[in-house]
Design a protein around this motif. Structure first.
Motif, PDB file in Angstrom:
ATOM      1  N   ALA A  82       0.848  -1.206   0.000  1.00 11.42           N
ATOM      2  CA  ALA A  82       0.000   0.000   0.000  1.00 11.42           C
ATOM      3  C   ALA A  82       0.876   1.246   0.000  1.00 11.42           C
ATOM      4  O   ALA A  82       1.908   1.293   0.676  1.00 11.42           O
ATOM      5  CB  ALA A  82      -0.922   0.013   1.212  1.00 11.42           C
ATOM      6  N   ILE A  83       0.431   2.215  -0.780  1.00 10.17           N
ATOM      7  CA  ILE A  83       1.112   3.518  -0.820  1.00 10.17           C
ATOM      8  C   ILE A  83       0.303   4.498   0.027  1.00 10.17           C
ATOM      9  O   ILE A  83      -0.936   4.564  -0.097  1.00 10.17           O
ATOM     10  CB  ILE A  83       1.199   4.049  -2.267  1.00 10.17           C
ATOM     11  N   PHE A  84       1.005   5.249   0.859  1.00 14.84           N
ATOM     12  CA  PHE A  84       0.382   6.299   1.672  1.00 14.84           C
ATOM     13  C   PHE A  84       0.972   7.631   1.208  1.00 14.84           C
ATOM     14  O   PHE A  84       2.081   7.983   1.614  1.00 14.84           O
ATOM     15  CB  PHE A  84       0.682   6.078   3.159  1.00 14.84           C
ATOM     16  N   PRO A  85       0.272   8.357   0.349  1.00 14.26           N
ATOM     17  CA  PRO A  85       0.830   9.636  -0.101  1.00 14.26           C
ATOM     18  C   PRO A  85       0.634  10.688   0.992  1.00 14.26           C
ATOM     19  O   PRO A  85      -0.499  11.025   1.332  1.00 14.26           O
ATOM     20  CB  PRO A  85      -0.012   9.989  -1.337  1.00 14.26           C
ATOM     21  N   VAL A  86       1.728  11.155   1.552  1.00 18.14           N
ATOM     22  CA  VAL A  86       1.632  12.115   2.668  1.00 18.14           C
ATOM     23  C   VAL A  86       2.554  13.309   2.422  1.00 18.14           C
ATOM     24  O   VAL A  86       3.069  13.907   3.358  1.00 18.14           O
ATOM     25  CB  VAL A  86       1.970  11.433   4.027  1.00 18.14           C
TER      26      VAL A  86
ATOM     27  N   ILE B 275      -3.874   4.582   0.043  1.00 14.66           N
ATOM     28  CA  ILE B 275      -4.720   5.061   1.147  1.00 14.66           C
ATOM     29  C   ILE B 275      -4.376   6.510   1.434  1.00 14.66           C
ATOM     30  O   ILE B 275      -3.213   6.844   1.671  1.00 14.66           O
ATOM     31  CB  ILE B 275      -4.468   4.235   2.429  1.00 14.66           C
ATOM     32  N   LEU B 276      -5.380   7.374   1.400  1.00 12.49           N
ATOM     33  CA  LEU B 276      -5.165   8.766   1.809  1.00 12.49           C
ATOM     34  C   LEU B 276      -5.553   8.883   3.281  1.00 12.49           C
ATOM     35  O   LEU B 276      -6.733   8.737   3.630  1.00 12.49           O
ATOM     36  CB  LEU B 276      -6.022   9.724   0.969  1.00 12.49           C
TER      37      LEU B 276
ATOM     38  N   THR C  10       6.710  10.858   1.119  1.00 16.40           N
ATOM     39  CA  THR C  10       6.787  11.978   2.060  1.00 16.40           C
ATOM     40  C   THR C  10       7.437  13.193   1.398  1.00 16.40           C
ATOM     41  O   THR C  10       7.768  13.162   0.209  1.00 16.40           O
ATOM     42  CB  THR C  10       7.623  11.604   3.307  1.00 16.40           C
ATOM     43  N   SER C  11       7.629  14.219   2.175  1.00 19.35           N
ATOM     44  CA  SER C  11       8.298  15.422   1.685  1.00 19.35           C
ATOM     45  C   SER C  11       9.049  16.038   2.859  1.00 19.35           C
ATOM     46  O   SER C  11       8.954  15.541   3.983  1.00 19.35           O
ATOM     47  CB  SER C  11       7.265  16.410   1.133  1.00 19.35           C
ATOM     48  N   ARG C  12       9.736  17.126   2.583  1.00 19.87           N
ATOM     49  CA  ARG C  12      10.474  17.829   3.651  1.00 19.87           C
ATOM     50  C   ARG C  12       9.519  18.150   4.805  1.00 19.87           C
ATOM     51  O   ARG C  12       8.370  18.517   4.571  1.00 19.87           O
ATOM     52  CB  ARG C  12      11.031  19.123   3.049  1.00 19.87           C
TER      53      ARG C  12
END
Ligand code: UTP
Length: 317
Positions: free
Chosen positions: A28-32, A151-152, A78-80
Motif C-alpha cells: 500500500a502507498i500512503f501519499p503524505v 490510502i489517503l 513523504t516530503s520535507r
C-alpha cells in the motif's frame, strides 16, 4: 464477471489459485507529501497525518485499516518536514522501559502496537508537490509489477470492517482497478473525483468515465471517489504520460480514467462505514467528536458538555 446480484462465477481450483496470486494485494502507498495548507499554521511544524483524533494520529487509523486488509508492505511518499512520521513508527526503547517500570502495561501495549516491523516500511520523497498522481508515481520502483492499494490518511473511515479489507475481497473477484465510492449531495460533487457509471450492481458499479472536480452541471453522477484505491501497475504507466490536470496537479483520477479509455475494467465500490474528511477542519472536528463519543472513558463527560453548550446556544437564539 460480476452479475447484478454479485454472484460469484464457477472457476476451477487451479484457475482460482492463479487468479488469487495475481490479485493478492500486499503493498500500500500512503501519499503524505501534501502541504496540508488547510491546517496552517499547525502544519508548519507538524505533519497533517500526525494530527490526532483524541489520542491516535490520523496515520495510525490508516495503518490499522491496511493491516486488517492484509497489507504487508507500507510505502510512504513523504516530503520535507515529515520526519515526525518516521519517528512515530520507530521503536522507542526508553519510553517502553519507563512504562514497564511504572506498570503502565496498557499504555505500553498501545505504544508497542505503533511499532512497525523492520523492513515493512519504506519512505520515498516527492521533491515537489506536483499532485496525488505524481506522489503515487514516485513509488513506482517499489511497486514493480503488482497490484497495490493507495490510502489517503486524511479520509478516515469508521466501521465494523476495514474499508480496504472490503475492497481487497471484492477485488479478488473482479480484478481491474477499484476506487472507494460514496454518494454525496449533488452540490458537493465538484469537490471530488466523480464516477460516470456504466452499470450499477449495488455494492459495486462498473465505470465508463471519471472526472476530477467537475462543475456541478458537468458532474456525471453524485458518486464520489474517496481516498482508497486498488490499482494495477498499468496506472503507473498512465501517470507517466499525464500532464497537469485540475488545479495544475497531476491527478490520479486522470490516470485511472485513462485505464477506462484503454478498455480496462474500473469499478467503484460502495463501502460500508462512515467517512470523515479529516483534511478539512469541519470534518476533523466531526471525527474528533464521533471518536470521543465512541470511547467509554470519554463519552459521558463529552456528551454532557455537548448538551450544555447546545442548550446555551439555543437559549441565546
Ligand atoms: P490534499 O488535496 O488534501 O492536499 O491531498 P494537502 O496538501 O494534503 O492538503 P491541503 O489541501 O493543502 O490542506 C490529498 C492527499 O494527497 C497527498 C496529500 O498528502 C494527501 O494525503 N498529496 C497531495 C501528495 O502526497 N503529494 C501532492 O503533491 C499532493
Amino acid at each position: 464477471m460480476l452479475t447484478r446480484k454479485n454472484t460469484v462465477p464457477i472457476v476451477s481450483r487451479s484457475e482460482k489459485m492463479g487468479r488469487d496470486m495475481r490479485r493478492k494485494v500486499t503493498k500500500a502507498i500512503f501519499p503524505v507529501a501534501g502541504m496540508g495548507t488547510r491546517f496552517l499554521p499547525a502544519t508548519k511544524a507538524v505533519p497533517k497525518e500526525i494530527l490526532s483524533l483524541v489520542d491516535r494520529p490520523l496515520i495510525q487509523y490508516a495503518i490499522d485499516e491496511a493491516r486488517e486488509a492484509g497489507i504487508k508492505e507500507f510505502i510512504f511518499v513523504t516530503s520535507r518536514g515529515k520526519s515526525a512520521l518516521e519517528d512515530y513508527f520507530d521503536h522507542s526503547p526508553n519510553l517502553e522501559q519507563e512504562l514497564r517500570k511504572k506498570g503502565k502495561i496498557e499504555l505500553l501495549e498501545q505504544v508497542r502496537n505503533t511499532n512497525m516491523e523492520s523492513g515493512a516500511i519504506a519512505y520515498i520523497r516527492q521533491h515537489k508537490a506536483l499532485g496525488l498522481g505524481h506522489a503515487v508515481w514516485c513509488a513506482r520502483r517499489l511497486i514493480a509489477n503488482e497490484p497495490f492499494a493507495v490510502i489517503l490518511p486524511d479520509d478516515v473511515i469508521a466501521g465494523e470492517e476495514s474499508c480496504l479489507k472490503q475492497m481487497v475481497e471484492a477485488y479478488e473477484e473482479t480484478g481491474g482497478s477499484m476506487v472507494a465510492a460514496m454518494e454525496v449531495p449533488p452540490e458537493k460533487a465538484s469537490a471530488y473525483g466523480v464516477l460516470d457509471v456504466k452499470d450499477d450492481m449495488g455494492t459495486m458499479v462498473s465505470v465508463k468515465g471519471m472526472v476530477e472536480k467537475p462543475s456541478v452541471e458537468d458532474a456525471p453522477s453524485n458518486l464520489a471517489v474517496i481516498g482508497r484505491y486498488i490499482l494495477t501497475p498499468d496506472v503507473l504507466n498512465n501517470i507517466q504520460k499525464l500532464k497537469a490536470g485540475s488545479g495544475g496537479e497531476i491527478q490520479l483520477t486522470d490516470a485511472i480514467a485513462a485505464e477506462i479509455e484503454q478498455e480496462r475494467d474500473v469499478f467503484g465500490y460502495r463501502f460500508r462505514g462512515q467517512r470523515f474528511d479529516c483534511g478539512s477542519k469541519a470534518g476533523f472536528l466531526q471525527a474528533t467528536v464521533a471518536f470521543a463519543l465512541a470511547r467509554d472513558d470519554l463519552k459521558d463527560d463529552l456528551s454532557r458538555y455537548l448538551h450544555e453548550i447546545m442548550a446555551v446556544k439555543n437559549a441565546a437564539q
